[in-house]
Design a protein around this motif. Structure first.
Motif, PDB file in Angstrom:
ATOM      1  N   ALA A  36       0.794  -1.228   0.000  1.00  0.00           N
ATOM      2  CA  ALA A  36       0.000   0.000   0.000  1.00  0.00           C
ATOM      3  C   ALA A  36       0.825   1.276   0.000  1.00  0.00           C
ATOM      4  CB  ALA A  36      -0.950   0.010   1.189  1.00  0.00           C
ATOM      5  N   VAL A  37       2.138   1.166   0.097  1.00  0.00           N
ATOM      6  CA  VAL A  37       3.003   2.349   0.033  1.00  0.00           C
ATOM      7  C   VAL A  37       3.534   2.455  -1.387  1.00  0.00           C
ATOM      8  CG1 VAL A  37       5.144   3.391   0.835  1.00  0.00           C
ATOM      9  CG2 VAL A  37       3.616   2.268   2.466  1.00  0.00           C
ATOM     10  N   SER A  38       3.241   3.580  -2.049  1.00  0.00           N
ATOM     11  CA  SER A  38       3.586   3.742  -3.459  1.00  0.00           C
ATOM     12  C   SER A  38       4.517   4.933  -3.661  1.00  0.00           C
ATOM     13  CB  SER A  38       2.321   3.965  -4.289  1.00  0.00           C
ATOM     14  OG  SER A  38       1.428   2.886  -4.144  1.00  0.00           O
ATOM     15  N   PRO A  39       5.491   4.809  -4.553  1.00  0.00           N
ATOM     16  CA  PRO A  39       6.393   5.929  -4.836  1.00  0.00           C
ATOM     17  C   PRO A  39       5.626   7.157  -5.311  1.00  0.00           C
ATOM     18  CG  PRO A  39       7.237   3.894  -5.791  1.00  0.00           C
ATOM     19  CD  PRO A  39       5.844   3.591  -5.313  1.00  0.00           C
ATOM     20  N   GLY A  40       5.967   8.304  -4.768  1.00  0.00           N
ATOM     21  CA  GLY A  40       5.387   9.560  -5.197  1.00  0.00           C
ATOM     22  C   GLY A  40       3.945   9.787  -4.784  1.00  0.00           C
ATOM     23  N   LEU A 106      19.035   7.010   6.286  1.00  0.00           N
ATOM     24  CA  LEU A 106      18.893   5.974   5.267  1.00  0.00           C
ATOM     25  C   LEU A 106      19.949   6.099   4.178  1.00  0.00           C
ATOM     26  CD1 LEU A 106      15.019   5.901   4.954  1.00  0.00           C
ATOM     27  CD2 LEU A 106      16.454   3.973   5.647  1.00  0.00           C
ATOM     28  N   VAL A 107      20.343   7.319   3.866  1.00  0.00           N
ATOM     29  CA  VAL A 107      21.395   7.521   2.864  1.00  0.00           C
ATOM     30  C   VAL A 107      22.654   6.761   3.252  1.00  0.00           C
ATOM     31  CG1 VAL A 107      22.972   9.245   1.901  1.00  0.00           C
ATOM     32  CG2 VAL A 107      20.528   9.736   2.037  1.00  0.00           C
ATOM     33  N   ALA A 108      22.918   6.729   4.561  1.00  0.00           N
ATOM     34  CA  ALA A 108      24.134   6.069   5.036  1.00  0.00           C
ATOM     35  C   ALA A 108      23.970   4.565   5.220  1.00  0.00           C
ATOM     36  CB  ALA A 108      24.571   6.701   6.358  1.00  0.00           C
ATOM     37  N   ARG A 113      17.526   2.082  -0.829  1.00  0.00           N
ATOM     38  CA  ARG A 113      16.335   2.645  -0.196  1.00  0.00           C
ATOM     39  C   ARG A 113      15.342   3.165  -1.227  1.00  0.00           C
ATOM     40  NH1 ARG A 113      20.464   5.897  -0.454  1.00  0.00           N
ATOM     41  NH2 ARG A 113      20.211   8.014  -1.262  1.00  0.00           N
ATOM     42  N   GLY A 114      14.091   3.336  -0.764  1.00  0.00           N
ATOM     43  CA  GLY A 114      13.081   3.988  -1.574  1.00  0.00           C
ATOM     44  C   GLY A 114      13.237   5.492  -1.494  1.00  0.00           C
ATOM     45  N   GLY A 115      12.280   6.211  -2.065  1.00  0.00           N
ATOM     46  CA  GLY A 115      12.360   7.655  -2.108  1.00  0.00           C
ATOM     47  C   GLY A 115      11.833   8.326  -0.854  1.00  0.00           C
ATOM     48  N   VAL A 116      11.920   9.649  -0.846  1.00  0.00           N
ATOM     49  CA  VAL A 116      11.468  10.431   0.301  1.00  0.00           C
ATOM     50  C   VAL A 116       9.966  10.267   0.520  1.00  0.00           C
ATOM     51  CG1 VAL A 116      11.266  12.757   1.247  1.00  0.00           C
ATOM     52  CG2 VAL A 116      13.339  12.102   0.019  1.00  0.00           C
ATOM     53  N   ARG A 157      11.994  -1.229   7.233  1.00  0.00           N
ATOM     54  CA  ARG A 157      12.669  -2.438   6.749  1.00  0.00           C
ATOM     55  C   ARG A 157      12.106  -2.887   5.407  1.00  0.00           C
ATOM     56  NH1 ARG A 157      11.649  -7.693   6.781  1.00  0.00           N
ATOM     57  NH2 ARG A 157       9.756  -7.478   8.040  1.00  0.00           N
ATOM     58  N   ILE A 158      10.790  -2.885   5.276  1.00  0.00           N
ATOM     59  CA  ILE A 158      10.149  -3.384   4.059  1.00  0.00           C
ATOM     60  C   ILE A 158      10.278  -2.405   2.899  1.00  0.00           C
ATOM     61  CG2 ILE A 158       7.909  -3.975   3.038  1.00  0.00           C
ATOM     62  CD1 ILE A 158       7.144  -5.118   5.791  1.00  0.00           C
ATOM     63  N   VAL A 159       9.930  -1.165   3.144  1.00  0.00           N
ATOM     64  CA  VAL A 159       9.879  -0.174   2.061  1.00  0.00           C
ATOM     65  C   VAL A 159      11.270   0.196   1.564  1.00  0.00           C
ATOM     66  CG1 VAL A 159       9.217   2.206   1.517  1.00  0.00           C
ATOM     67  CG2 VAL A 159       7.654   0.724   2.785  1.00  0.00           C
ATOM     68  N   HIS A 160      12.253   0.207   2.464  1.00  0.00           N
ATOM     69  CA  HIS A 160      13.598   0.636   2.083  1.00  0.00           C
ATOM     70  C   HIS A 160      14.589  -0.523   1.958  1.00  0.00           C
ATOM     71  CE1 HIS A 160      12.601   4.865   2.264  1.00  0.00           C
ATOM     72  NE2 HIS A 160      12.031   4.687   3.433  1.00  0.00           N
ATOM     73  N   ASN A 161      14.096  -1.744   1.946  1.00  0.00           N
ATOM     74  CA  ASN A 161      14.955  -2.919   1.750  1.00  0.00           C
ATOM     75  C   ASN A 161      16.146  -2.923   2.704  1.00  0.00           C
ATOM     76  OD1 ASN A 161      13.448  -3.927  -0.556  1.00  0.00           O
ATOM     77  ND2 ASN A 161      14.345  -2.228  -1.709  1.00  0.00           N
ATOM     78  N   ALA A 162      15.876  -2.632   3.960  1.00  0.00           N
ATOM     79  CA  ALA A 162      16.941  -2.543   4.962  1.00  0.00           C
ATOM     80  C   ALA A 162      16.872  -3.733   5.903  1.00  0.00           C
ATOM     81  CB  ALA A 162      16.804  -1.247   5.760  1.00  0.00           C
ATOM     82  N   SER A 163      18.011  -4.120   6.434  1.00  0.00           N
ATOM     83  CA  SER A 163      18.027  -5.155   7.457  1.00  0.00           C
ATOM     84  C   SER A 163      17.387  -4.605   8.725  1.00  0.00           C
ATOM     85  CB  SER A 163      19.460  -5.589   7.749  1.00  0.00           C
ATOM     86  OG  SER A 163      20.196  -4.513   8.314  1.00  0.00           O
ATOM     87  N   LEU A 164      17.028  -5.502   9.643  1.00  0.00           N
ATOM     88  CA  LEU A 164      16.387  -5.055  10.878  1.00  0.00           C
ATOM     89  C   LEU A 164      17.262  -4.085  11.665  1.00  0.00           C
ATOM     90  CD1 LEU A 164      13.996  -5.176  12.793  1.00  0.00           C
ATOM     91  CD2 LEU A 164      14.995  -7.244  13.815  1.00  0.00           C
ATOM     92  N   PRO A 165      18.561  -4.365  11.884  1.00  0.00           N
ATOM     93  CA  PRO A 165      19.389  -3.396  12.624  1.00  0.00           C
ATOM     94  C   PRO A 165      19.455  -2.029  11.940  1.00  0.00           C
ATOM     95  CG  PRO A 165      20.482  -5.521  12.508  1.00  0.00           C
ATOM     96  CD  PRO A 165      19.318  -5.602  11.592  1.00  0.00           C
TER      97      PRO A 165
END
Length: 201
Positions: A36-40, A106-108, A113-116, A157-165
């Motif tokens: 349900a989260v969409s770019p833009g 997130l940049v670091a 990652r996804g967008g703003v 984690r889901i939207v930005h493809n990040a690990s849990l930590p």
């Protein structure tokens, strides 16, 4: 403005869309953030966050009208002005400021990652439990603050493809500012556990 993307690909508008978003993010956050989260498409998230703040402030002011800002006006009008200021001005500004903070982290930590706009949506929808903290019961605020932070971590984690930590690292500062300070989790924690006052920010 109240449009959000259905998991099946359709679009739901108005109050029903807000209610569905609120229910699904609480009941099935993994699927919600994935589908349900969409770019833009941050407008629905912005409206959702404003609705949460309006519910929170509206409940708080209904139970304690004297807690309204000190406008030179009758109590009821001061409450209405406080509600409008919080929901229509403070909420959007705070949401975008906190999204900027999380984006910097997130940049670091999340190169894929996804967008703003996705960060805006995650922060907005993660605030859903905070709609209930206007009752000003410390135990409720404590649970809802933890719940909101957990949703923020899951969404990040889901939207930005990040690990849990990495998701926890990205969510820590905006979560502390939004739920800890903004919605009163820190104060509720101290009220429930007075010994935490010595370590509270």
């Amino acid at each position: 403005m109240t449009t959000w993307v259905e998991p099946e690909g359709g679009r739901e508008r108005g109050l029903l869309g807000l209610l569905k978003a609120f229910t699904q993010v609480l009941v099935n956050p993994t699927t919600f953030f994935d589908e349900a989260v969409s770019p833009g498409d941050q407008a629905p998230g912005l409206v959702f966050a404003m609705a949460v703040v309006l519910l929170y402030e509206g409940t708080r002011l209904a139970l304690d009208p004297a807690s309204a800002l000190a406008f030179p006006a009758p109590t009821w009008l001061a409450a209405v002005l406080t509600l409008a200021l919080a929901g229509l001005l403070v909420a959007p500004a705070a949401l975008h400021a906190l999204s900027a903070v999380e984006t910097l982290v997130l940049v670091a930590v999340a190169p894929d990652r996804g967008g703003v706009s996705e960060t805006v949506q995650v922060l907005a929808y993660a605030s859903a439990p905070c709609a209930l903290v206007g009752v000003s019961v410390p135990a409720v605020t404590f649970v809802c603050g933890l719940w909101a932070f957990a949703l923020l971590v899951v969404g990040t984690r889901i939207v930005h493809n990040a690990s849990l930590p990495r998701a926890v690292a990205a969510a820590l500062v905006p979560g502390a500012l939004a739920y800890g300070s903004g919605f009163g989790w820190f104060a509720a924690t101290i009220a429930l556990f007075p010994w935490t006052a010595s370590v509270a920010p």
